[in-house]
Design a protein around this motif. Structure first.
Motif: not given
Length: 716
Positions: A270-287
């Motif tokens: 759960x800790x790893x997923x939460x921290x991954x989500x914090x990074x994930x939401x900052x990627x708001x552009x198409x790669x």
């Protein structure tokens, strides 16, 4: 004085044996032999009885042991005195004892040889029960000792001593565990290797292995240790601004902890997923938009942080760059730099976040796959509990881990509206067994359609979006699973329309209804071939849709007008495919919607998902991360594999022209579902389709580039 070893000595004069012959008669006389002893003794200028002649003692094992024991006794006496004097207010001896364990402030290396430190630890092990709060500085110095960089013999002695310390004085457990948690970080490994600069270089892998050995030893001694360790692991987790190597090192250590401490599996994951989500939401552009501006600093994952030694991986430069980035982020609002520089900084920041998230997800995927590869078959426990209490046999570990991941999804991922990639952890895990995907869909359906009054509209709408995206994209969802899901969604739509027509709707909030309609449209676009009944021999070549799809005709002609509210990318693609497959015709309604106002039924209540959010949330959009994407490729359905080919599209366009020419507003076209829909006489121009974006690739949580093509088909 006669030599006692001489053959002429009196000790060699023996009486002859009895018998008929004497020894002199039976045997030849023994010849005289000259030995080295004779010359040695003869050459000695000093007689053996001289007062200057002394015998040199021989060092035996017993004597060495006596010396070691004497030294230990001396150290023990000093320790006893220091402990006693400290309680009496005299700290000199105690301070000198603490200095024995204090490392050099500049090199962080021990100031005392490891052999002497071992003797000190041996002496201290006899007085552990006498340590009080005033002796805490000594314990803190021992815990801060860079023991992971020392020789293997000392490491073994240190681990045994710490175990004895915790057994005798449990109040120091938090201190030791905090030091272990810090030892899992990348920066701690850097300091440990630095302190070992005068000896053979030690990699971080060796240092981390020793930390895990100590933790396992303490876990065997203290069964309640996980409850004390969990918050410390959270406290020492790297910040999202720290470099990728810091996240990789710490997460790998956390995942290894779960291998021998199952009680921490859910907390750590759960800790790893939460921290991954914090990074994930900052990627708001198409790669794809970053490809032209991608910095050329080499490929990702150039080295394994566990196998690096200081001076070989450029740690200092990475840290300096990270500090500079952090400072620039903090002062960006007041900065007077040009827009070009800001754009370059933002682009680099996004690249760092993408690389970091890719590394994190790859580690978790590898962790899951390691367990999956070690289990030949999977047996899912029949208990619906999220924490099965069955014995942890190999065939149940995978199921237990899935239930853990499902609970994390319900608690964190589902409530994070703008995540792009983290949810694919559950997507891949559900592909391991049909019952996993069934349980996942069951959770989503229960949350979206049968959610309690406490469930927010955002959460229910998000669950509806997950249903449509999951069934559309998952290759492992078979024909029966797709039909079963669509039947449940259509039943909900019919019940909702009945409530609206009867005036029994709770409020004007229909966000969940629109989300479910959009999911049905999306599933139809991807799985329309699987939504047909098996034809009889007399009906070969004729499309017979499942009966539950008949409600779709009623939905699109209702006053709620979902074709106006739902995502226009989905709506137009559904209209194309529905016409091409002779399911229904929607273009007349789309034409009328251009002039129609926004439906009053689309109003939303506070805390509910709005139309704009519904239009942009597609949880399982194409997975673009390069490294972790290897796990998704084999189980993900691309749009190209299901899109109608160009020949069918041309035929559909001709049919559309024929249909548009003759009917009037009062005419009705009967669809295969059993209901009828109106068709207008106005012709629909092709320019309307050109603005759809290129494909379902445009259905993303961030705006995609607009591309002009004849039909939306590409989402690679």
């Amino acid at each position: 004085m006669m030599d006692p070893h001489s053959r002429l000595s009196q000790f060699n004069h023996r009486a002859p044996k009895t018998g008929p012959f004497s020894p002199s008669v039976r045997f030849e006389p023994t010849p005289k032999v000259t030995t080295l002893d004779k010359y040695t003794k003869a050459s000695s200028p000093m007689p053996s009885d001289s007062p200057l002649f002394t015998t040199r003692p021989i060092a035996t094992n017993s004597r060495v042991k006596q010396d070691e024991q004497f030294k230990k006794d001396m150290f023990l006496a000093y320790v006893n005195k220091a402990i006693r004097e400290k309680l009496n207010g005299h700290s000199k001896d105690f301070d000198d004892l603490v200095d024995q364990f204090s490392p050099n402030k500049s090199t962080l290396a021990p100031t005392v040889p490891s052999l002497q430190l071992r003797i000190w630890l041996s002496a201290l092990s006899h007085v552990l029960s006498r340590l009080e709060r005033r002796h805490a500085p000594l314990v803190e110095a021992i815990v801060r000792l860079p023991w992971t960089t020392m020789d293997a013999v000392f490491v073994k002695s240190y681990i045994v001593f710490i175990g004895m310390l915790i057994s005798a004085r449990p109040e120091y457990l938090s201190l030791v565990l905090n030091r272990i948690a810090m030892g899992f970080t990348y920066q701690s490994g850097l300091l440990a290797v630095t302190s070992n600069s005068d000896s053979t270089p030690i990699t971080r892998r060796v240092i981390y292995d020793r930390q895990h050995t100590l933790l396992e030893h303490l876990l065997n001694l203290v069964p309640t240790l996980p409850s004390s360790l969990a918050p410390l692991l959270v406290q020492n987790f790297p910040h999202k601004r720290q470099p990728q190597a810091a996240h990789v090192a710490y997460i790998r250590n956390l995942l290894r902890v779960t291998e021998y401490c199952g009680e921490l599996s859910e907390r750590v994951l759960g800790l790893i997923v939460d921290r991954a989500l914090m990074i994930d939401v900052e990627i708001q552009v198409e790669l794809e938009e970053l490809e032209d501006t991608e910095p050329a600093d080499g490929e990702l994952f150039e080295f394994d942080p566990f196998d690096t030694i200081v001076g070989q991986d450029g740690d200092s430069s990475d840290d300096d760059e990270d500090v500079d980035d952090s400072l620039s982020d903090l002062s960006s609002d007041a900065s007077s730099d040009s827009d070009a520089e800001d754009t370059l900084t933002n682009t680099r920041h996004i690249h760092d976040m993408v690389s970091k998230l890719d590394a994190i997800l790859r580690l978790v995927f590898d962790h899951f796959n390691k367990l999956h590869s070690s289990i030949p078959t999977v047996l899912v426990p029949s208990s619906p509990s999220l924490h099965p209490t069955t014995t942890h046999e190999p065939h149940t570990l995978l199921a237990i881990q899935f239930h853990t991941l499902l609970a994390i999804f319900d608690r964190s991922i589902l409530r994070t509206f703008k995540s792009r990639y983290t949810q694919f952890l559950l997507f891949w895990y559900a592909s391991l067994h049909p019952e996993f995907s069934d349980l996942f869909l069951g959770l989503l359906v229960d949350k979206a359609l049968f959610g309690s009054t406490s469930a927010s509209g955002v959460e229910r709408a998000a669950a509806s979006s997950y249903i449509g995206s999951f069934v559309s994209r998952a290759q492992f969802i078979d024909r029966e699973g797709a039909q079963r899901t669509v039947k449940v969604l259509c039943a909900f739509l019919g019940a909702h329309l009945d409530a609206v027509e009867a005036g029994n709707a709770a409020s004007n909030n229909h966000s969940v209804f629109y989300a479910v309609v959009q999911s049905v449209f999306l599933v139809f676009c991807f799985r329309w071939r699987d939504l047909q009944e098996e034809p009889d021999e007399q009906e070969v070549g004729r499309k017979i849709w499942i009966s539950e799809l008949g409600v779709v005709q009623r939905v699109i002609t209702s006053d709620l007008n979902p074709l106006k509210v739902c995502s226009q990318n989905v709506v137009h693609q559904f209209a194309r495919i529905a016409q091409a497959t002779d399911f229904t015709y929607c273009f007349s309604i789309l034409e009328a919607n251009k002039r129609a106002p926004y439906p009053i039924f689309a109003g939303v209540a506070p805390g509910s998902a709005g139309p704009e959010e519904l239009h942009t949330f597609f949880p399982f959009d194409p997975f673009k991360l390069p490294r972790s994407g290897e796990y998704i490729q084999g189980v993900y359905r691309e749009w190209e594999t299901v899109a109608i080919d160009n020949e069918e599209e041309e035929d559909d366009d001709e049919d559309e022209d024929d249909l548009i020419e003759s009917p009037t507003v009062d005419d009705w076209e009967h669809g295969q579902g059993g209901s009828c829909i109106p068709i207008t006489a106005s012709k629909r121009g092709k320019s309307d389709d050109d603005g759809l974006g290129a494909s379902f690739g445009g259905m993303s949580i961030s705006p995609a580039r607009t591309r002009t093509v004849a039909m939306a088909i590409s989402v690679s």
